[in-house]
Enzyme design. Structure first.
Site, PDB file in Angstrom:
ATOM      1  N   GLU A 203       0.842  -1.207   0.000  1.00  0.00           N
ATOM      2  CA  GLU A 203       0.000   0.000   0.000  1.00  0.00           C
ATOM      3  C   GLU A 203       0.877   1.257   0.000  1.00  0.00           C
ATOM      4  OE1 GLU A 203      -3.309  -0.206   2.775  1.00  0.00           O
ATOM      5  OE2 GLU A 203      -4.165  -1.885   1.682  1.00  0.00           O
ATOM      6  N   GLU A 325      -4.869  -8.790  -0.670  1.00  0.00           N
ATOM      7  CA  GLU A 325      -5.698  -8.534   0.517  1.00  0.00           C
ATOM      8  C   GLU A 325      -7.139  -8.418   0.054  1.00  0.00           C
ATOM      9  OE1 GLU A 325      -4.546  -5.446   3.291  1.00  0.00           O
ATOM     10  OE2 GLU A 325      -2.422  -5.872   2.958  1.00  0.00           O
TER      11      GLU A 325
HETATM   12  O1  AHR Z   1      -5.349  -6.145   6.636  1.00  0.00           O
HETATM   13  C1  AHR Z   1      -5.301  -4.997   7.430  1.00  0.00           C
HETATM   14  C2  AHR Z   1      -4.649  -3.821   6.723  1.00  0.00           C
HETATM   15  O2  AHR Z   1      -5.417  -3.455   5.627  1.00  0.00           O
HETATM   16  C3  AHR Z   1      -3.276  -4.069   6.143  1.00  0.00           C
HETATM   17  O3  AHR Z   1      -2.277  -3.929   7.086  1.00  0.00           O
HETATM   18  C4  AHR Z   1      -3.175  -3.010   5.097  1.00  0.00           C
HETATM   19  O4  AHR Z   1      -2.347  -3.382   4.031  1.00  0.00           O
HETATM   20  C5  AHR Z   1      -4.616  -2.790   4.678  1.00  0.00           C
HETATM   21  O5  AHR Z   1      -4.942  -1.456   4.666  1.00  0.00           O
END
Ligand code: AHR
Length: 521
Positions: A203, A325
């Protein structure tokens, strides 16, 4: 809820036609039709689509995976036995670590050597707790070996140096007489682990450095230059990709980085937004339920748009899209630390998993990995723990049933199903995916999100003479049912007897609110 015919292809040959739409319901209930080209199939569903994500966040690592050798909780070299066995059973193919946002503050050298000498840090992203670094590189990579998963490391670009990341790769993968390989040996590991998957930042548009895509693209080029391939251990370099609808990020990276990256990631959460309440994990209205289904299905449109941009620069599809994710994000359970993101998991979450995995399967020509967030005790976990107790969530059972798709060949298919009327749009009641495994068995995963109505699905298996069908089902008395430490088996898979092969072909009576996985031989 009103029904009308909706032609919906969630699979490879997606075709939507509302023309001539009519209600497909007679006295015997709702009808749907699935056509599967069982004698075709071009793409393999990478087993890595069934991947997991583990971060130093709340009780994911500490308490969830790692309890230490001296814990009264039964463990193997410090890893809790119950979790270890549960992960082995579903054949977790790949595990991402150490973050997430944590990755861009993580300094790997703090997590090697004797544990009592490791420096501590404050986990500023997640609850401000003290991180003692007792779970570090060796603990993670050895854990992956124990569960049979490939490791996927997220490197620190936000606050780490090029030298630091380059040395991490040398420490892990060099077999030579090199300073980092010798340090590894001194710390008890003779042979390199041979890690393939390396994320260059996480991110980077947000918690990983708040960068502009142009700036990050240059950083990717620079950092990845010094992350060397050692011996046979060629790296698969993954660029930190977009969030949800940020198509410009993907465009800039494709243009400026191109095939210097092996893949680009994407993060997409089924979440109401980033400020205010995200809603309870276990108490929701019918409208909130339909919103959830609609938001989770929207990922298909999002990945298609990112993939269209990728196709422009990479028509041969050499660069993978990794959704590293994804999953539901609700308010934390009442009374728990807001920074720990601990949430319960109902049948609704299982549907999000089943539908999303069907969508990923259907785009496996480009989607080469996905990692649900997160494996234990955080967000849409497959496992929850409390001291010595462990519970498998409904989402775990989806991964269990769907493991038949891992590395199987995607079968093109077309689904015609009724729709549910949600607030803003109609959403298809059914989701489906079909694949053929290396022994020729066909598996079909089906999700019926209708809370009250069963659906009769006729299935046309073109090019296959089916002789037997067996199945498993996940369902419950209500959408908000979940497993607790006191009642861990409120939702668990059961035998499914509602599929028959007759003169008209395969007929499946899908109960309301259910997930069914069939095996056809
Ligand atoms: O999964 C939780 C968080 O969500 C992670 O650390 C981040 O990459 C995303 O914003």
């Amino acid at each position: 809820m009103k029904k009308q015919l909706f032609t919906y292809g969630v699979l490879f040959l997606l075709a939507i036609s509302m023309a001539g739409a009519q209600k497909k319901q007679d006295s015997s209930g709702l009808k749907a039709h699935l056509t599967i080209n069982a004698d075709q199939g071009q793409y393999q569903i990478s087993k890595n689509i069934y991947g997991q994500f583990s971060e130093h966040l709340g009780n994911c690592i500490y308490g969830g995976i790692w309890v230490g050798e001296n814990s009264p909780i039964p463990n193997t070299n410090g890893y809790r036995n119950d979790v270890l066995q549960a992960l082995k059973k579903i054949h977790v193919p790949i595990l991402r670590w150490p973050g997430g946002c944590f990755a861009d503050e993580y300094h790997w050298m703090d997590g090697i050597g004797p544990r009592d000498k490791r420096p501590k840090m404050v986990n500023t992203n997640w609850g401000g707790v003290v991180e003692d670094n007792s779970f570090g590189t060796h603990e993670f990579l050895n854990f992956c070996e124990l569960i049979g998963a490939e490791p996927y490391l997220s490197g620190n670009v936000g606050s780490g140096t090029v030298e630091e990341l380059a040395k991490w790769v040398e420490y892990i993968n060099s077999d030579g007489d090199s300073p980092m390989a010798n340090l590894r040996r001194k710390n008890g590991r003779e042979k390199p682990w041979g890690v393939k998957y390396l994320g260059v930042g996480n991110e980077s548009w947000g918690c990983g450095g708040n960068m502009a895509p142009e700036y990050y693209a240059d950083l990717f080029r620079r950092y990845s230059t010094y992350c060397r391939n050692y011996g046979d251990h060629g790296l698969f370099r993954i660029a930190s990709g977009a969030s949800d609808y940020d198509y410009n990020w993907t465009d800039v990276l494709m243009k400026k980085v191109g095939n210097r990256m092996n893949a680009i990631s994407l993060h997409y959460y089924t979440c109401k937004g980033w400020s205010g309440s995200k809603g309870s994990a276990t108490k929701f209205t019918n409208d909130e339920y339909l919103w959830t289904m609609s938001k989770c299905m929207e990922i298909e449109d999002v990945v298609k748009k990112h993939m269209a941009i990728m196709d422009k620069y990479d028509p041969r599809k050499e660069i993978g899209l990794l959704v590293d994710e994804w999953g539901t994000w609700w308010d934390v359970e009442p009374g728990t630390n807001p920074g720990f993101l601990y949430q319960q998991n109902t049948l609704r979450d299982a549907f999000v998993a089943g539908i999303t995995l069907n969508i990923f399967n259907s785009h496996c020509d480009r989607i080469k990995m996905a990692n649900i967030a997160q494996v234990v005790n955080v967000l849409q976990s497959i496992i929850l723990t409390k001291n010595e107790k462990m519970v498998l969530t409904p989402t775990y059972h989806v991964f269990d049933l769907y493991q038949v798709h891992q590395d199987a060949t995607l079968l093109p298919s077309k689904l015609e199903a009724p729709v549910l009327k949600a607030e803003e749009k109609d959403i298809p009641e059914l989701s489906a995916s079909a694949s053929k495994d290396k022994n020729g068995a066909i598996h079909i995963s089906l999700v019926n999100i209708d809370p009250t109505n069963p659906v009769e699905l006729t299935c046309d298996l073109q090019g296959k003479k089916a002789t037997t069908v067996t199945g498993k089902i996940i369902t419950a008395s209500g959408l908000s049912v979940y497993n607790t430490f006191e009642n861990p088996n409120a939702i668990q898979p059961a035998e499914f007897k509602g599929a028959k092969i007759g003169k008209e072909g395969l007929i499946v009576k899908l109960p309301a609110k259910s997930i069914v996985v069939l095996e056809i031989k």
